[in-house]
Design a protein around this motif. Structure first.
Motif, PDB file in Angstrom:
ATOM      1  N   VAL A  92       0.844  -1.201   0.000  1.00  0.00           N
ATOM      2  CA  VAL A  92       0.000   0.000   0.000  1.00  0.00           C
ATOM      3  C   VAL A  92       0.877   1.248   0.000  1.00  0.00           C
ATOM      4  CG1 VAL A  92      -1.657   1.350   1.344  1.00  0.00           C
ATOM      5  CG2 VAL A  92      -1.980  -1.119   1.097  1.00  0.00           C
ATOM      6  N   MET A  93       1.910   1.260   0.847  1.00  0.00           N
ATOM      7  CA  MET A  93       2.821   2.400   0.919  1.00  0.00           C
ATOM      8  C   MET A  93       3.606   2.556  -0.385  1.00  0.00           C
ATOM      9  SD  MET A  93       2.334   3.877   3.814  1.00  0.00           S
ATOM     10  CE  MET A  93       0.611   3.501   3.471  1.00  0.00           C
ATOM     11  N   PHE A  94       3.966   1.437  -1.004  1.00  0.00           N
ATOM     12  CA  PHE A  94       4.689   1.461  -2.279  1.00  0.00           C
ATOM     13  C   PHE A  94       3.879   2.200  -3.340  1.00  0.00           C
ATOM     14  CE2 PHE A  94       5.548  -0.469  -6.427  1.00  0.00           C
ATOM     15  CZ  PHE A  94       6.925  -0.364  -6.522  1.00  0.00           C
ATOM     16  N   PHE A  95       2.626   1.800  -3.504  1.00  0.00           N
ATOM     17  CA  PHE A  95       1.790   2.454  -4.511  1.00  0.00           C
ATOM     18  C   PHE A  95       1.392   3.860  -4.080  1.00  0.00           C
ATOM     19  CE2 PHE A  95       1.254  -1.835  -6.228  1.00  0.00           C
ATOM     20  CZ  PHE A  95       1.330  -1.572  -7.586  1.00  0.00           C
ATOM     21  N   ALA A  96       1.287   4.103  -2.772  1.00  0.00           N
ATOM     22  CA  ALA A  96       0.967   5.450  -2.300  1.00  0.00           C
ATOM     23  C   ALA A  96       2.042   6.436  -2.736  1.00  0.00           C
ATOM     24  CB  ALA A  96       0.829   5.456  -0.782  1.00  0.00           C
ATOM     25  N   ALA A  97       3.300   5.984  -2.759  1.00  0.00           N
ATOM     26  CA  ALA A  97       4.389   6.866  -3.196  1.00  0.00           C
ATOM     27  C   ALA A  97       4.213   7.263  -4.659  1.00  0.00           C
ATOM     28  CB  ALA A  97       5.730   6.172  -2.993  1.00  0.00           C
ATOM     29  N   PHE A  98       3.823   6.324  -5.512  1.00  0.00           N
ATOM     30  CA  PHE A  98       3.656   6.629  -6.934  1.00  0.00           C
ATOM     31  C   PHE A  98       2.396   7.464  -7.188  1.00  0.00           C
ATOM     32  CE2 PHE A  98       6.458   2.895  -7.312  1.00  0.00           C
ATOM     33  CZ  PHE A  98       7.460   3.468  -8.073  1.00  0.00           C
ATOM     34  N   PHE A  99       1.312   7.146  -6.461  1.00  0.00           N
ATOM     35  CA  PHE A  99       0.121   7.991  -6.573  1.00  0.00           C
ATOM     36  C   PHE A  99       0.430   9.394  -6.066  1.00  0.00           C
ATOM     37  CE2 PHE A  99      -2.523   4.081  -6.873  1.00  0.00           C
ATOM     38  CZ  PHE A  99      -3.330   4.472  -7.934  1.00  0.00           C
ATOM     39  N   GLY A 100       1.234   9.477  -5.003  1.00  0.00           N
ATOM     40  CA  GLY A 100       1.631  10.783  -4.481  1.00  0.00           C
ATOM     41  C   GLY A 100       2.417  11.581  -5.503  1.00  0.00           C
ATOM     42  N   ALA A 101       3.304  10.911  -6.238  1.00  0.00           N
ATOM     43  CA  ALA A 101       4.071  11.592  -7.284  1.00  0.00           C
ATOM     44  C   ALA A 101       3.143  12.128  -8.374  1.00  0.00           C
ATOM     45  CB  ALA A 101       5.101  10.636  -7.883  1.00  0.00           C
ATOM     46  N   LEU A 102       2.146  11.312  -8.736  1.00  0.00           N
ATOM     47  CA  LEU A 102       1.178  11.745  -9.748  1.00  0.00           C
ATOM     48  C   LEU A 102       0.396  12.966  -9.270  1.00  0.00           C
ATOM     49  CD1 LEU A 102      -0.516  11.330 -12.364  1.00  0.00           C
ATOM     50  CD2 LEU A 102      -1.949   9.754 -11.033  1.00  0.00           C
ATOM     51  N   PHE A 103      -0.129  12.915  -8.043  1.00  0.00           N
ATOM     52  CA  PHE A 103      -0.917  14.028  -7.520  1.00  0.00           C
ATOM     53  C   PHE A 103      -0.063  15.282  -7.347  1.00  0.00           C
ATOM     54  CE2 PHE A 103      -3.735  10.645  -5.381  1.00  0.00           C
ATOM     55  CZ  PHE A 103      -4.510  10.548  -6.521  1.00  0.00           C
ATOM     56  N   TYR A 104       1.176  15.116  -6.889  1.00  0.00           N
ATOM     57  CA  TYR A 104       2.049  16.269  -6.700  1.00  0.00           C
ATOM     58  C   TYR A 104       2.308  16.967  -8.032  1.00  0.00           C
ATOM     59  CZ  TYR A 104       5.987  19.138  -5.217  1.00  0.00           C
ATOM     60  OH  TYR A 104       6.807  20.200  -4.955  1.00  0.00           O
ATOM     61  N   ALA A 105       2.614  16.171  -9.060  1.00  0.00           N
ATOM     62  CA  ALA A 105       2.885  16.763 -10.369  1.00  0.00           C
ATOM     63  C   ALA A 105       1.641  17.428 -10.943  1.00  0.00           C
ATOM     64  CB  ALA A 105       3.391  15.679 -11.325  1.00  0.00           C
ATOM     65  N   ARG A 106       0.512  16.737 -10.823  1.00  0.00           N
ATOM     66  CA  ARG A 106      -0.704  17.225 -11.479  1.00  0.00           C
ATOM     67  C   ARG A 106      -1.343  18.391 -10.748  1.00  0.00           C
ATOM     68  NH1 ARG A 106      -5.608  13.260 -13.549  1.00  0.00           N
ATOM     69  NH2 ARG A 106      -6.925  14.875 -14.461  1.00  0.00           N
ATOM     70  N   ILE A 107      -1.350  18.343  -9.416  1.00  0.00           N
ATOM     71  CA  ILE A 107      -2.083  19.331  -8.644  1.00  0.00           C
ATOM     72  C   ILE A 107      -1.207  20.500  -8.202  1.00  0.00           C
ATOM     73  CG2 ILE A 107      -3.416  19.677  -6.518  1.00  0.00           C
ATOM     74  CD1 ILE A 107      -4.337  16.770  -6.790  1.00  0.00           C
ATOM     75  N   LEU A 108       0.102  20.267  -8.029  1.00  0.00           N
ATOM     76  CA  LEU A 108       0.980  21.318  -7.519  1.00  0.00           C
ATOM     77  C   LEU A 108       1.990  21.805  -8.556  1.00  0.00           C
ATOM     78  CD1 LEU A 108       1.642  19.928  -3.915  1.00  0.00           C
ATOM     79  CD2 LEU A 108       0.046  21.709  -4.600  1.00  0.00           C
ATOM     80  N   SER A 109       2.828  20.906  -9.057  1.00  0.00           N
ATOM     81  CA  SER A 109       3.943  21.342  -9.906  1.00  0.00           C
ATOM     82  C   SER A 109       3.493  21.993 -11.207  1.00  0.00           C
ATOM     83  CB  SER A 109       4.850  20.147 -10.220  1.00  0.00           C
ATOM     84  OG  SER A 109       5.444  19.647  -9.054  1.00  0.00           O
ATOM     85  N   VAL A 110       2.586  21.335 -11.924  1.00  0.00           N
ATOM     86  CA  VAL A 110       2.149  21.874 -13.216  1.00  0.00           C
ATOM     87  C   VAL A 110       1.453  23.229 -13.056  1.00  0.00           C
ATOM     88  CG1 VAL A 110       0.587  21.496 -15.166  1.00  0.00           C
ATOM     89  CG2 VAL A 110       2.087  19.644 -14.394  1.00  0.00           C
ATOM     90  N   PRO A 111       0.516  23.383 -12.099  1.00  0.00           N
ATOM     91  CA  PRO A 111      -0.075  24.723 -11.906  1.00  0.00           C
ATOM     92  C   PRO A 111       0.951  25.783 -11.518  1.00  0.00           C
ATOM     93  CG  PRO A 111      -1.477  23.064 -10.907  1.00  0.00           C
ATOM     94  CD  PRO A 111      -0.209  22.368 -11.306  1.00  0.00           C
ATOM     95  N   TRP A 112       1.947  25.433 -10.695  1.00  0.00           N
ATOM     96  CA  TRP A 112       2.988  26.399 -10.338  1.00  0.00           C
ATOM     97  C   TRP A 112       3.715  26.882 -11.586  1.00  0.00           C
ATOM     98  CZ3 TRP A 112       5.445  23.285  -5.715  1.00  0.00           C
ATOM     99  CH2 TRP A 112       4.661  23.497  -4.577  1.00  0.00           C
ATOM    100  N   LEU A 113       4.125  25.934 -12.418  1.00  0.00           N
ATOM    101  CA  LEU A 113       4.845  26.303 -13.635  1.00  0.00           C
ATOM    102  C   LEU A 113       3.973  27.113 -14.579  1.00  0.00           C
ATOM    103  CD1 LEU A 113       6.806  23.024 -14.482  1.00  0.00           C
ATOM    104  CD2 LEU A 113       7.794  25.236 -13.913  1.00  0.00           C
ATOM    105  N   GLY A 114       2.661  26.848 -14.551  1.00  0.00           N
ATOM    106  CA  GLY A 114       1.760  27.494 -15.496  1.00  0.00           C
ATOM    107  C   GLY A 114       1.285  28.870 -15.087  1.00  0.00           C
ATOM    108  N   GLY A 115       1.733  29.370 -13.936  1.00  0.00           N
ATOM    109  CA  GLY A 115       1.380  30.729 -13.594  1.00  0.00           C
ATOM    110  C   GLY A 115       0.550  30.902 -12.357  1.00  0.00           C
ATOM    111  N   GLU A 116       0.246  29.812 -11.647  1.00  0.00           N
ATOM    112  CA  GLU A 116      -0.486  29.955 -10.391  1.00  0.00           C
ATOM    113  C   GLU A 116       0.305  30.823  -9.424  1.00  0.00           C
ATOM    114  OE1 GLU A 116      -1.221  26.701  -7.170  1.00  0.00           O
ATOM    115  OE2 GLU A 116      -2.894  26.577  -8.588  1.00  0.00           O
TER     116      GLU A 116
END
Length: 286
Positions: A92-116
Motif C-alpha cells: 500500500v505504501m509502495f503504490f501510495a508513493a507513486f500515486f503521491g508523485a502523480l498528484f504532486y505533479a498534477r495538482i501542484l507542480s504543473v499549476p505552479w509552472l503554469g502561472g499559479e
C-alpha cells in the motif's frame, strides 16, 4: 532441521532471503541503468527477474513441503497472517508513493509552472501553459496521445473485478470442501489474470507505436508507465501464485479449516483489484 520447542516453532536457517535480496537489487539496479541508457541495463534487469523467480520457486517449495508435512502449528499460522498483513501494508505504501508523485505533479507542480505563482512562472519557464496531460515546458516530452479510459482499460477493469468474484467463489467452495468447484473457480481466476496481462501488453504496444506515449513523454508518460507497469508486475506475480494454488488444490492440498496459503493469495489478489480501481480513475479517466 525445523523444530518445535514447547509448542513454539523454531524455523531452520534459510538461504532464500539472501537470494531474494540479490535478485531484487539486481532487478532494480538494472532497471535504473536501462532508464539511464546503459547497454547492459535490460540484461541486468532480466537477470534480476530470473533470480527472483528462482527464489520464489525454491522458497515456496520449501514452505509447501513443510506445511504438507504438518510441521506448522497455530502459532506459525498466526505469524504467517501477521506477516502477510504487513507485507500488503508495505505494498500500500509502495503504490501510495507513486500515486503521491502523480498528484504532486498534477495538482501542484504543473499549476505552479503554469502561472499559479507568478514568480515561479517567470523564473522557471515563462510562457508555459499549465495543462494535463503535459509533455513538459517547451514540449520536451514530444507530441503524444493518451490511452482512452473506455477501451482496453475499461475491459481490464471488468476482468479484474470479475476475477475478484471468482476467487471469492473458490474460497467458498474450499470452505464447503467442494474440490471440483474450487479448482474450476481458481482456473477461471487464473485465466482472467493472464487475460488482463495480455491485454495490457497489447495496450503498451499500441501506446508506444501508435500514440507515441513513452517513458520520455514528460511527467505524464513516466507516471503512467510507473503506475501501470508496477501494477502489471503485481498482477503477473498474483496470477502465478494463483496458478500454484490451483495446482496444489488439484493435488489435494488444503482443508476447510487449514488453508492460509489460499487466503494469503486471495488477500493479495483483492489488493491488486483495489489498486487497479485507483489507477483506472486517476490515471485513465480523470
Amino acid at each position: 532441521m525445523t523444530e518445535a520447542h514447547g509448542g513454539y516453532y523454531v524455523p531452520h536457517g534459510s538461504h532464500w532471503p539472501l537470494v531474494g535480496s540479490v535478485g531484487l537489487t539486481t532487478l532494480v539496479v538494472g532497471f535504473a541503468m536501462h532508464l539511464n541508457g546503459s547497454d547492459i541495463g535490460l540484461s541486468t534487469m532480466f537477470a534480476g527477474i530470473a533470480i527472483v523467480l528462482i527464489m520464489m520457486f525454491g522458497w515456496f517449495g520449501t514452505v509447501i513441503r513443510e506445511s504438507e508435512s504438518h510441521m506448522y502449528n497455530e502459532q506459525v499460522d498466526k505469524s504467517f497472517r501477521w506477516g502477510m498483513g504487513w507485507f500488503i501494508f508495505s505494498e500500500v505504501m509502495f503504490f501510495a508513493a507513486f500515486f503521491g508523485a502523480l498528484f504532486y505533479a498534477r495538482i501542484l507542480s504543473v499549476p505552479w509552472l503554469g502561472g499559479e505563482d507568478a514568480s515561479t512562472h517567470a523564473l522557471l519557464w515563462e510562457g508555459y501553459s499549465a495543462a494535463w496531460p503535459t509533455n513538459g515546458p517547451g514540449a520536451m516530452g514530444g507530441v503524444f496521445e493518451t490511452v482512452g479510459a473506455w477501451g482496453i482499460p475499461a475491459i481490464n477493469t471488468l476482468i479484474l473485478l470479475t476475477s475478484g468474484v471468482t476467487v471469492t467463489f473458490a474460497h467458498w467452495a474450499l470452505k464447503k470442501n467442494n474440490r471440483g468447484a474450487l479448482v474450476g473457480w481458481l482456473f477461471a481466476t487464473v485465466a482472467l489474470g493472464f487475460l488482463f496481462i495480455g491485454l495490457q501488453a497489447y495496450e503498451y504496444g499500441h501506446a508506444y507505436s501508435d500514440l507515441n506515449l513513452t517513458l520520455e513523454s514528460g511527467v505524464y508518460g513516466s507516471t503512467f508507465y510507473m503506475l501501470t507497469g508496477f501494477h502489471g508486475m503485481h498482477v503477473t506475480i498474483g496470477a502465478i501464485m494463483l496458478a500454484i494454488i490451483m495446482l496444489r488444490s488439484i493435488k489435494g492440498h488444503f482443508t476447510p479449516d487449514r488453508h492460509f496459503a489460499f487466503e494469503a493469495v486471495a488477500w493479495y489478489w483483492h489488493f491488486v483489484d483495489v489498486v487497479w480501481l485507483g489507477l483506472f480513475v486517476f490515471v485513465y479517466w480523470l
